[in-house]
Design a protein around this motif. Structure first.
Motif, PDB file in Angstrom:
ATOM      1  N   GLN A 499       0.832  -1.199   0.000  1.00  0.00           N
ATOM      2  CA  GLN A 499       0.000   0.000   0.000  1.00  0.00           C
ATOM      3  C   GLN A 499       0.869   1.253   0.000  1.00  0.00           C
ATOM      4  O   GLN A 499       1.867   1.327   0.721  1.00  0.00           O
ATOM      5  CB  GLN A 499      -0.910  -0.010   1.224  1.00  0.00           C
ATOM      6  CG  GLN A 499      -1.996   1.054   1.233  1.00  0.00           C
ATOM      7  CD  GLN A 499      -2.924   0.847   2.421  1.00  0.00           C
ATOM      8  OE1 GLN A 499      -2.669   1.375   3.507  1.00  0.00           O
ATOM      9  NE2 GLN A 499      -3.985   0.079   2.227  1.00  0.00           N
ATOM     10  N   PHE A 500       0.455   2.218  -0.818  1.00  0.00           N
ATOM     11  CA  PHE A 500       1.141   3.509  -0.888  1.00  0.00           C
ATOM     12  C   PHE A 500       0.157   4.605  -0.507  1.00  0.00           C
ATOM     13  O   PHE A 500      -0.920   4.731  -1.100  1.00  0.00           O
ATOM     14  CB  PHE A 500       1.684   3.769  -2.292  1.00  0.00           C
ATOM     15  CG  PHE A 500       2.122   5.192  -2.503  1.00  0.00           C
ATOM     16  CD1 PHE A 500       3.287   5.670  -1.905  1.00  0.00           C
ATOM     17  CD2 PHE A 500       1.371   6.059  -3.291  1.00  0.00           C
ATOM     18  CE1 PHE A 500       3.687   6.995  -2.092  1.00  0.00           C
ATOM     19  CE2 PHE A 500       1.766   7.373  -3.485  1.00  0.00           C
ATOM     20  CZ  PHE A 500       2.930   7.839  -2.876  1.00  0.00           C
ATOM     21  N   LEU A 501       0.511   5.386   0.511  1.00  0.00           N
ATOM     22  CA  LEU A 501      -0.276   6.541   0.920  1.00  0.00           C
ATOM     23  C   LEU A 501       0.567   7.785   0.686  1.00  0.00           C
ATOM     24  O   LEU A 501       1.644   7.936   1.273  1.00  0.00           O
ATOM     25  CB  LEU A 501      -0.679   6.453   2.393  1.00  0.00           C
ATOM     26  CG  LEU A 501      -1.674   5.354   2.769  1.00  0.00           C
ATOM     27  CD1 LEU A 501      -0.930   4.060   3.123  1.00  0.00           C
ATOM     28  CD2 LEU A 501      -2.550   5.777   3.940  1.00  0.00           C
ATOM     29  N   PRO A 502       0.134   8.698  -0.172  1.00  0.00           N
ATOM     30  CA  PRO A 502       0.929   9.891  -0.472  1.00  0.00           C
ATOM     31  C   PRO A 502       0.932  10.861   0.709  1.00  0.00           C
ATOM     32  O   PRO A 502       0.118  10.757   1.638  1.00  0.00           O
ATOM     33  CB  PRO A 502       0.196  10.495  -1.675  1.00  0.00           C
ATOM     34  CG  PRO A 502      -1.225  10.062  -1.483  1.00  0.00           C
ATOM     35  CD  PRO A 502      -1.153   8.681  -0.872  1.00  0.00           C
ATOM     36  N   ALA A 503       1.857  11.802   0.684  1.00  0.00           N
ATOM     37  CA  ALA A 503       1.836  12.892   1.672  1.00  0.00           C
ATOM     38  C   ALA A 503       0.523  13.647   1.519  1.00  0.00           C
ATOM     39  O   ALA A 503       0.080  13.950   0.411  1.00  0.00           O
ATOM     40  CB  ALA A 503       3.025  13.820   1.452  1.00  0.00           C
ATOM     41  N   ARG A 504      -0.115  13.944   2.647  1.00  0.00           N
ATOM     42  CA  ARG A 504      -1.467  14.481   2.577  1.00  0.00           C
ATOM     43  C   ARG A 504      -1.796  15.238   3.862  1.00  0.00           C
ATOM     44  O   ARG A 504      -1.083  15.133   4.862  1.00  0.00           O
ATOM     45  CB  ARG A 504      -2.472  13.344   2.369  1.00  0.00           C
ATOM     46  CG  ARG A 504      -2.456  12.331   3.502  1.00  0.00           C
ATOM     47  CD  ARG A 504      -2.861  10.930   3.036  1.00  0.00           C
ATOM     48  NE  ARG A 504      -2.912   9.985   4.142  1.00  0.00           N
ATOM     49  CZ  ARG A 504      -1.844   9.387   4.655  1.00  0.00           C
ATOM     50  NH1 ARG A 504      -0.638   9.647   4.177  1.00  0.00           N
ATOM     51  NH2 ARG A 504      -1.972   8.529   5.652  1.00  0.00           N
ATOM     52  N   ILE A 505      -2.896  15.968   3.809  1.00  0.00           N
ATOM     53  CA  ILE A 505      -3.442  16.658   4.981  1.00  0.00           C
ATOM     54  C   ILE A 505      -4.669  15.875   5.439  1.00  0.00           C
ATOM     55  O   ILE A 505      -5.607  15.659   4.667  1.00  0.00           O
ATOM     56  CB  ILE A 505      -3.844  18.112   4.673  1.00  0.00           C
ATOM     57  CG1 ILE A 505      -2.648  18.883   4.095  1.00  0.00           C
ATOM     58  CG2 ILE A 505      -4.377  18.788   5.927  1.00  0.00           C
ATOM     59  CD1 ILE A 505      -1.498  19.041   5.069  1.00  0.00           C
ATOM     60  N   PHE A 506      -4.661  15.409   6.677  1.00  0.00           N
ATOM     61  CA  PHE A 506      -5.792  14.646   7.206  1.00  0.00           C
ATOM     62  C   PHE A 506      -6.276  15.310   8.483  1.00  0.00           C
ATOM     63  O   PHE A 506      -5.565  15.378   9.484  1.00  0.00           O
ATOM     64  CB  PHE A 506      -5.380  13.197   7.485  1.00  0.00           C
ATOM     65  CG  PHE A 506      -6.501  12.331   8.008  1.00  0.00           C
ATOM     66  CD1 PHE A 506      -7.542  11.943   7.167  1.00  0.00           C
ATOM     67  CD2 PHE A 506      -6.517  11.914   9.332  1.00  0.00           C
ATOM     68  CE1 PHE A 506      -8.569  11.153   7.639  1.00  0.00           C
ATOM     69  CE2 PHE A 506      -7.540  11.117   9.809  1.00  0.00           C
ATOM     70  CZ  PHE A 506      -8.573  10.732   8.960  1.00  0.00           C
ATOM     71  N   ARG A 507      -7.493  15.843   8.414  1.00  0.00           N
ATOM     72  CA  ARG A 507      -8.106  16.525   9.552  1.00  0.00           C
ATOM     73  C   ARG A 507      -7.174  17.587  10.145  1.00  0.00           C
ATOM     74  O   ARG A 507      -6.962  17.675  11.354  1.00  0.00           O
ATOM     75  CB  ARG A 507      -8.528  15.512  10.620  1.00  0.00           C
ATOM     76  CG  ARG A 507      -9.632  14.572  10.149  1.00  0.00           C
ATOM     77  CD  ARG A 507     -10.012  13.555  11.207  1.00  0.00           C
ATOM     78  NE  ARG A 507     -11.074  12.685  10.709  1.00  0.00           N
ATOM     79  CZ  ARG A 507     -11.546  11.621  11.373  1.00  0.00           C
ATOM     80  NH1 ARG A 507     -11.045  11.322  12.574  1.00  0.00           N
ATOM     81  NH2 ARG A 507     -12.500  10.888  10.856  1.00  0.00           N
ATOM     82  N   GLY A 508      -6.580  18.368   9.229  1.00  0.00           N
ATOM     83  CA  GLY A 508      -5.738  19.477   9.638  1.00  0.00           C
ATOM     84  C   GLY A 508      -4.310  19.112   9.969  1.00  0.00           C
ATOM     85  O   GLY A 508      -3.504  19.998  10.285  1.00  0.00           O
TER      86      GLY A 508
END
Length: 767
Positions: A499-508
């Motif tokens: 699984q690959f999860l990119p850099a992101r904003i999650f709930r601030g």
């Protein structure tokens, strides 16, 4: 030659408690007469049972079309009566008579199978539970896993098969409570064209066509088409337009050799709907008008699509050997933005439209409901193959039917988010601020924006999940004598998920790029003994297992929804074991009665033992019993009935508070009875009653929030105008009962509102 043997020779190569107990007791009365056998292949009349001879289900009893005698799954080699596990098969005749027009409609009338909610952490679509356990990724098409979670249609489906109990020896990973397989309509040996046109309340317009033609000797094609446009009964602003094509061909270039191919294309465009908010005091749905819609018309939407192609090569050189090679490529997408109604605010709103939760409580006609925006833009691409051999041999006086083979699958799921602009033009030259909450009046919601918020994709790369799996299996049905049989099946699987999860904003919060993986293998089996004291009676006892690897629910990246997460990536699979004993009895040739007791244990359930730490330390148990009756108990009477009692709870946990807590989403009692009568030739009428007890929300263990149980009634009538033309009337939810399909997991959840009363008339013409 027996009726079942005759049917097998003719079929193409490819191809609430008291009520239920009364029905089963009455069904024990033997039939004194049967309808005549189906006419010749080129006879295209509509018979009195409503079953059209030309497109008759090759696996069904021709005299009792509600009863399907054989599974289409080639790994289940015996008739349903002699299969040592609970199997429910819902043929298209039942699907028509209960008025089902989607997979969800079928599940809504099936005891022991429960609908769940699509949520923030898993896909909005066909989420189901079987015998208490999650099964949204245990749906198969023609015996091969269909990994894309979406909203499925049934226009090209011959029958829906539900195999209950742990079944990893048949299907690989998962299948803790069971599995569901949709059997596609395949080419038949006779030519026909059958068209159906439906019109009904809620602006229902639906048309299907089923064309089967033998082009040349050994070469046949079948084409099914669909167009459907309708609102959802009892719901404002909610509806869907959908269309599809299911094309299949069968070619026999040489004796014993068949090459089959099929392609399925489906599209749905509609409005998403999360139903009604909850009352935090009563912990039940707020008592508002059933048609209240809290969505955002101009922003919310739902789109599903499938393109699935399959090629199967089958070689049967003689009665002892049957070789099969099945290959498939599929793409499934699921896109939506949906409004999740929050608990009603009883106080004044802050400037940003949030609830102040302070000050004097307002009158109820001033209460408001804020809605969120769960969303998904997911595409599943997969290719898979199944290759096996079925052998009929005898050794030392014991007859064996052996199925040996392997399968391989490569699946890739990508999911992106939508980027909703902070400001959009409202059509009057004003800028509308989308960053504040969308707020509706509780009693009189006005969901229409009057303008459109564009569905722009977030530039952040997609979250992707790649799975490579392989399984080898061996199943042997041993027949020692006419009275004694045994089944032994074993399967070894490897499962590799990345699984690959990119850099992101999650709930601030800014989250870095992340890669996760899990590689495991597992062994599962079934061992069963069958005793037939007399030919119509089968008694069996079975032990079976299944495995749930981390990340099994591919539509999620959250540990609490069964997806792969840092805290679960290194864990071994959960293990499940089940005992089942059952009895199956044919009081006459056209009726099958079944009863089964089951006990399923998950010995090493994943549980959170500290923040960010999960361990295999829990234990869960589901037990209960099921009964069913399918077929014709008397001449002119057809029955499709069942009842399921499921007692499912957490039996061990590192948190003592959880011990003894029942499962969420699962009713203890559910049952249905569909009965049709034929008082005179060409006229048939009847109805269905479906009952279900209360369901509680929660993640695994149930909380306090719940939706009440209910009883729903449907009616059906058929009239044969000519040998080629028939009218069918369906009235669903006769009493316009307010009931709920499912409940969200939190303490202040939303609840899916089930369809209200509706009626539609269908004209069927066969040529």
């Amino acid at each position: 030659m027996s009726k079942s043997e005759t049917r097998e020779t003719l079929r193409p190569a490819a191809v609430p408690g008291a009520i239920m107990m009364s029905v089963l007791s009455a069904s024990l009365i033997p039939s004194t007469a049967h309808a005549e056998m189906a006419a010749a292949d080129n006879d295209r009349q509509i018979v009195v049972s409503g079953q059209r001879v030309s497109d008759a289900n090759p696996d069904a009893d021709p005299d009792a079309p509600y009863r399907v005698e054989r599974s289409s799954n080639g790994r289940m080699t015996e008739e349903v009566r002699d299969t040592p596990r609970s199997v429910t098969i819902i043929p298209k005749e039942v699907i028509e008579d209960i008025g089902a027009q989607s997979f969800r409609d079928v599940v809504r009338s099936t005891p022991g199978v429960t609908l769940g909610t699509g949520e923030g952490g898993n896909a909005f679509g066909d989420r189901i539970f079987i015998r208490g356990f999650e099964a949204r990724n245990d749906v198969y098409i023609d015996g091969m896993r269909d990994p894309g979670v979406s909203s499925r249609e049934i226009f090209g489906v011959e029958q829906v098969e539900i195999v209950r109990g742990p079944s990893s020896f048949l299907g690989g990973r998962g299948t803790t409570g069971g599995a569901v397989s949709l059997q596609s309509k395949a080419p038949l040996e006779n030519d026909f064209i059958i068209g159906q046109a439906s019109i009904g309340t809620e602006d229902l317009y639906r048309g299907t066509i089923d064309i089967n033609q033998n082009i040349a000797e050994g070469f046949a094609v079948r084409l099914n088409g669909l167009y459907h446009n309708a609102d959802t009964p009892g719901r404002d602003y909610v509806g869907s337009e959908r269309y599809g094509i299911a094309a299949a061909l069968s070619w026999q270039p040489a004796p014993g050799l068949e090459i089959a191919a099929d392609y399925y294309h489906f599209r749905l465009d509609g409005m998403s709907d999360y139903g009604h908010p909850f009352d935090i005091d009563s912990q039940g749905p707020v008592d508002v008008d059933a048609d209240n819609f809290y969505g955002v018309v101009g922003r919310d939407f739902l789109e599903n699509g499938s393109d699935i192609g399959t090629v199967t090569i089958r070689y049967t050189p003689n009665d002892q050997i049957d070789l099969r090679s099945m290959w498939r490529y599929g793409e499934v997408y699921n896109r939506y933005i949906v409004s999740a109604p929050r608990a009603p605010c009883r106080f004044a709103l802050n400037p940003d439209n949030s609830c102040s939760n302070a000050g004097p409580e307002l009158p109820i006609d001033q209460w408001t409901v804020a809605v969120g925006a769960p969303q998904r833009n997911a595409r599943t691409r997969y290719y898979a193959t199944i290759n096996d051999a079925t052998l009929n041999v005898s050794t030392g006086g014991i007859d064996h039917t052996i199925v040996a083979g392997f399968e391989y699958a490569n699946e890739r799921i990508g999911n992106r988010r939508y980027a909703i602009p902070d400001f959009v033009e409202d059509g009057n030259g004003n800028q509308f601020d989308t960053s504040t909450s969308f707020v509706r009046n509780l009693l009189n919601p006005d969901p229409v924006l009057g303008f459109t918020i564009p569905h722009l994709l977030d530039p952040t790369p997609a979250t992707t999940t790649d799975i490579e799996s392989m399984g080898v299996y061996l199943i042997d049905t041993l027949k020692f004598s006419p009275q004694w049989e045994a089944l032994v099946g074993i399967r070894y699987d490897t499962y590799d998920i990345d699984q690959f999860l990119p850099a992101r904003i999650f709930r601030g919060t800014a989250l870095p790029e992340q890669r996760l993986g899990n590689t495991v293998d597992f062994l599962n089996y079934q061992a069963a003994l069958v005793f037939k004291p007399v030919e119509p009676l089968t008694i069996y006892a079975s032990f079976s297992t299944s495995s749930n690897p981390s990340g099994e629910q591919l539509d999620s990246t959250s540990s609490s929804y069964g997806g792969l997460a840092p805290e679960t990536a290194s864990l071994d699979p959960e293990r499940n074991t089940a005992f089942e004993i059952g009895i199956k009895y044919e009081p006459n040739d056209d009726l099958l009665l079944t009863a089964a007791l089951f006990h399923i244990t998950k010995d090493n359930a994943r549980e959170q033992t500290a923040p960010g730490i999960f361990e295999l330390v829990g234990e869960q148990r589901s037990q209960g019993f099921e009964i069913s009756a399918t077929g014709n108990p008397l001449p002119g009477v057809s029955v499709f009935a069942g009842y399921a009692f499921v007692d499912a709870e957490i039996t061990d946990s590192p948190d003592p508070v959880n011990v003894g807590v029942r499962f969420a989403n699962i009713p203890r009692h559910s049952g249905n009875i569909l009965v049709t009568f034929e008082p005179v030739s060409g006229f048939q009428f009847g109805g269905q009653a479906y009952a279900q007890s209360r369901i509680y929300g929660g993640t695994i263990g149930a909380g306090d929030a719940s939706v009440p149980g209910y009883v729903r009634f449907d009616a059906v009538a058929r009239y044969r105008i000519t040998e080629q033309v028939e009218l069918r009337l369906n009235v669903l939810n006769l009493t316009d009962e307010r009931y709920y399909d499912a409940i969200y997991r939190s303490g202040t959840p939303f609840s899916y509102v089930a369809p209200g009363r509706s009626a539609f008339l269908t004209l069927t013409a066969g040529f």
